[in-house]
Design a protein around this motif. Structure first.
Motif, PDB file in Angstrom:
ATOM      1  N   SER A 126     -13.211  -1.406 -15.188  1.00 29.71           N
ATOM      2  CA  SER A 126     -12.538  -0.627 -14.143  1.00 29.71           C
ATOM      3  C   SER A 126     -12.794  -1.141 -12.729  1.00 29.71           C
ATOM      4  CB  SER A 126     -12.984   0.835 -14.212  1.00 29.71           C
ATOM      5  OG  SER A 126     -14.389   0.950 -13.995  1.00 29.71           O
ATOM      6  N   LEU A 127     -13.713  -2.104 -12.567  1.00 32.46           N
ATOM      7  CA  LEU A 127     -14.075  -2.556 -11.231  1.00 32.46           C
ATOM      8  C   LEU A 127     -14.198  -4.080 -11.199  1.00 32.46           C
ATOM      9  CD1 LEU A 127     -15.072  -1.875  -8.322  1.00 32.46           C
ATOM     10  CD2 LEU A 127     -17.395  -1.827  -9.272  1.00 32.46           C
ATOM     11  N   GLN A 128     -13.659  -4.653 -10.135  1.00 33.29           N
ATOM     12  CA  GLN A 128     -13.789  -6.093  -9.944  1.00 33.29           C
ATOM     13  C   GLN A 128     -13.933  -6.363  -8.445  1.00 33.29           C
ATOM     14  OE1 GLN A 128     -10.736  -8.571 -11.727  1.00 33.29           O
ATOM     15  NE2 GLN A 128     -11.106 -10.224 -10.269  1.00 33.29           N
ATOM     16  N   PHE A 176      -8.748   5.971 -11.849  1.00 29.67           N
ATOM     17  CA  PHE A 176      -8.254   6.736 -12.990  1.00 29.67           C
ATOM     18  C   PHE A 176      -7.156   5.903 -13.642  1.00 29.67           C
ATOM     19  CE2 PHE A 176      -9.378   9.726  -9.550  1.00 29.67           C
ATOM     20  CZ  PHE A 176     -10.446  10.366 -10.165  1.00 29.67           C
ATOM     21  N   PRO A 177      -6.749   6.238 -14.865  1.00 30.03           N
ATOM     22  CA  PRO A 177      -5.667   5.464 -15.480  1.00 30.03           C
ATOM     23  C   PRO A 177      -4.409   5.396 -14.617  1.00 30.03           C
ATOM     24  CG  PRO A 177      -6.731   6.867 -17.096  1.00 30.03           C
ATOM     25  CD  PRO A 177      -7.322   7.239 -15.775  1.00 30.03           C
ATOM     26  N   SER A 178      -4.189   6.409 -13.794  1.00 35.99           N
ATOM     27  CA  SER A 178      -2.970   6.450 -12.980  1.00 35.99           C
ATOM     28  C   SER A 178      -3.179   6.019 -11.535  1.00 35.99           C
ATOM     29  CB  SER A 178      -2.395   7.871 -12.988  1.00 35.99           C
ATOM     30  OG  SER A 178      -3.343   8.790 -12.465  1.00 35.99           O
ATOM     31  N   ARG A 222      -4.650  -1.310  -0.486  1.00 32.18           N
ATOM     32  CA  ARG A 222      -3.463  -0.939  -1.261  1.00 32.18           C
ATOM     33  C   ARG A 222      -3.849   0.124  -2.284  1.00 32.18           C
ATOM     34  NH1 ARG A 222      -0.790  -2.932  -6.073  1.00 32.18           N
ATOM     35  NH2 ARG A 222       1.476  -2.923  -5.851  1.00 32.18           N
ATOM     36  N   THR A 223      -3.111   1.213  -2.286  1.00 30.33           N
ATOM     37  CA  THR A 223      -3.313   2.283  -3.264  1.00 30.33           C
ATOM     38  C   THR A 223      -2.030   2.449  -4.069  1.00 30.33           C
ATOM     39  OG1 THR A 223      -4.846   3.433  -1.787  1.00 30.33           O
ATOM     40  CG2 THR A 223      -3.901   4.704  -3.594  1.00 30.33           C
ATOM     41  N   ARG A 224      -2.158   2.463  -5.395  1.00 33.14           N
ATOM     42  CA  ARG A 224      -0.985   2.592  -6.266  1.00 33.14           C
ATOM     43  C   ARG A 224      -1.213   3.735  -7.249  1.00 33.14           C
ATOM     44  NH1 ARG A 224       3.359  -0.644  -8.168  1.00 33.14           N
ATOM     45  NH2 ARG A 224       4.027  -0.055 -10.267  1.00 33.14           N
ATOM     46  N   TYR A 225      -0.288   4.673  -7.255  1.00 36.74           N
ATOM     47  CA  TYR A 225      -0.330   5.809  -8.187  1.00 36.74           C
ATOM     48  C   TYR A 225       0.849   5.687  -9.134  1.00 36.74           C
ATOM     49  CZ  TYR A 225      -0.059  10.563 -10.005  1.00 36.74           C
ATOM     50  OH  TYR A 225       0.007  11.660 -10.833  1.00 36.74           O
ATOM     51  N   PRO A 229       7.339   7.048 -15.533  1.00 33.52           N
ATOM     52  CA  PRO A 229       8.268   6.116 -14.887  1.00 33.52           C
ATOM     53  C   PRO A 229       8.190   6.134 -13.357  1.00 33.52           C
ATOM     54  CG  PRO A 229       9.435   8.089 -15.542  1.00 33.52           C
ATOM     55  CD  PRO A 229       8.026   8.245 -16.065  1.00 33.52           C
ATOM     56  N   PHE A 230       7.336   6.971 -12.788  1.00 36.95           N
ATOM     57  CA  PHE A 230       7.253   7.122 -11.338  1.00 36.95           C
ATOM     58  C   PHE A 230       6.064   6.336 -10.784  1.00 36.95           C
ATOM     59  CE2 PHE A 230       5.130   9.348  -7.839  1.00 36.95           C
ATOM     60  CZ  PHE A 230       6.135   9.361  -6.885  1.00 36.95           C
ATOM     61  N   PHE A 231       6.254   5.699  -9.618  1.00 36.32           N
ATOM     62  CA  PHE A 231       5.119   5.045  -8.956  1.00 36.32           C
ATOM     63  C   PHE A 231       5.231   5.215  -7.441  1.00 36.32           C
ATOM     64  CE2 PHE A 231       8.316   1.688  -9.089  1.00 36.32           C
ATOM     65  CZ  PHE A 231       8.214   1.096  -7.839  1.00 36.32           C
ATOM     66  N   LEU A 232       4.070   5.247  -6.815  1.00 34.51           N
ATOM     67  CA  LEU A 232       3.965   5.402  -5.369  1.00 34.51           C
ATOM     68  C   LEU A 232       2.914   4.417  -4.863  1.00 34.51           C
ATOM     69  CD1 LEU A 232       4.430   6.897  -2.647  1.00 34.51           C
ATOM     70  CD2 LEU A 232       2.676   8.533  -3.387  1.00 34.51           C
ATOM     71  N   VAL A 233       3.271   3.641  -3.841  1.00 34.86           N
ATOM     72  CA  VAL A 233       2.371   2.627  -3.292  1.00 34.86           C
ATOM     73  C   VAL A 233       2.233   2.860  -1.797  1.00 34.86           C
ATOM     74  CG1 VAL A 233       1.978   0.163  -2.900  1.00 34.86           C
ATOM     75  CG2 VAL A 233       3.017   0.936  -5.047  1.00 34.86           C
TER      76      VAL A 233
END
Length: 314
Positions: A126-128, A176-178, A222-225, A229-233
């Motif tokens: 989960s971390l790099q 989190f997974p999302s 950068r944050t991606r949710y 089928p929905f995504f928000l960046v």
């Protein structure tokens, strides 16, 4: 390019590039200049990577590379065609005893870089993250002098010796997974070691000054949710102060700025294919800032702007 396994956890990397290039300028009908400038560069690099554990690694790289100037550095044919009242633009070559140009003696030299990099990395499911320290020693680096030609392009030339060094950090966290958060930042110093500026019958030593056009600090986040089928960046960028001339505190500068962008998208299934819709807002908070500058000329960024796209995926 070759990689050798010195041990199960130690790798040696070696790279060797041979490059031959040539500038050829001929059949100029206006001023009758003709010349050829050949180049032959050998660029080696070597490095060692050590995997201390299955999650933690470190490396060191050494390299040398050489790059030719632009043709415009030798002769700006477009500028040379300007009206005589604007002043002459001569080819940048040495001269013979009779005053003619010695086209075998270009005054602008290829730039050569000696680079040393040290880095470490760590990764889990989960971390790099990675950290890199670099030290770049240039000979004859081609740098901007803070002036523009009549087409708005920067005027450049050699600096005898320059030095760039700094720290780069990057990382990705799958919270989190999302939800994923990633980013990178760099802290750098970009200085002249040996450089003399010439202009209108005078010269000025600029050893130790900051090179124009290099901000000392840059950062991106950068944050991606994602949910079905929905995504928000949401993306943010910070660029620190950058001088527009090589005179540092005696000259103008582009102020530091922060800008945010966002994207919202949705994927629509269509009989085994997908239609993806995306709505983008750049400069989300309508910040007023300049992206860069050359001397006293500054180039502002666009205000808030919107884009809508449809992408059909087979």
């Amino acid at each position: 390019h070759e990689t050798f396994a010195l041990a199960p956890n130690i790798s040696l990397l070696f790279d060797l590039q041979l490059t031959r290039k040539q500038y050829r300028f001929q059949n100029e009908k206006y001023l009758n200049h003709e010349f050829e400038i050949p180049y032959l560069f050998i660029n080696p690099s070597a490095g060692v990577n050590v995997n201390f554990t299955d999650r933690f690694n470190g490396y060191i790289n050494l390299s040398r590379t050489t790059r030719e100037p632009r043709l415009k550095n030798y002769y700006d044919a477009a500028e040379a065609s300007q009206p005589a009242a604007w002043g002459t633009v001569d080819p940048k070559f040495g001269t013979n005893a009779d005053g003619s140009y010695d086209y075998s003696n270009p005054l602008v030299k290829p730039e050569t870089l000696y680079d040393l990099e040290l880095g470490i990395g760590y990764r889990t499911s989960s971390l790099q993250w990675n950290a890199n320290i670099y030290y770049m020693d240039f000979r004859n680096e081609i740098v901007k002098n803070g002036q523009l030609d009549r087409f708005g392009q920067p005027v450049t030339g050699n600096a005898k010796r320059t030095r760039h060094y700094g720290l780069e950090l990057s990382g990705t966290w799958q919270m989190f997974p999302s939800l994923q958060v990633s980013g990178n930042t760099s802290l750098s110093r970009n200085k002249f070691v040996e450089f003399t500026s010439f202009g209108w019958g005078s010269q000025q030593t600029l050893d130790g000054n900051t090179i124009a056009g290099f901000p000392g600090t840059m950062a991106n986040v950068r944050t991606r949710y994602t949910r079905g089928p929905f995504f928000l960046v949401l993306e943010g960028q910070y660029v620190g102060k950058q001088y527009t001339t090589n005179f540092e505190d005696d000259g103008p500068a582009v102020d530091a700025y922060t800008v945010w962008n966002s994207r919202i998208g949705y994927r629509i299934p269509l009989n085994g294919t997908t239609l993806r819709t995306t709505f983008t807002i750049n400069n989300l908070f309508d910040a007023l800032y300049a992206t860069h500058g050359e001397g006293d000329d500054f180039f502002p960024a666009a205000p808030r702007r919107y884009f809508f796209s449809l992408q059909y995926e087979i």
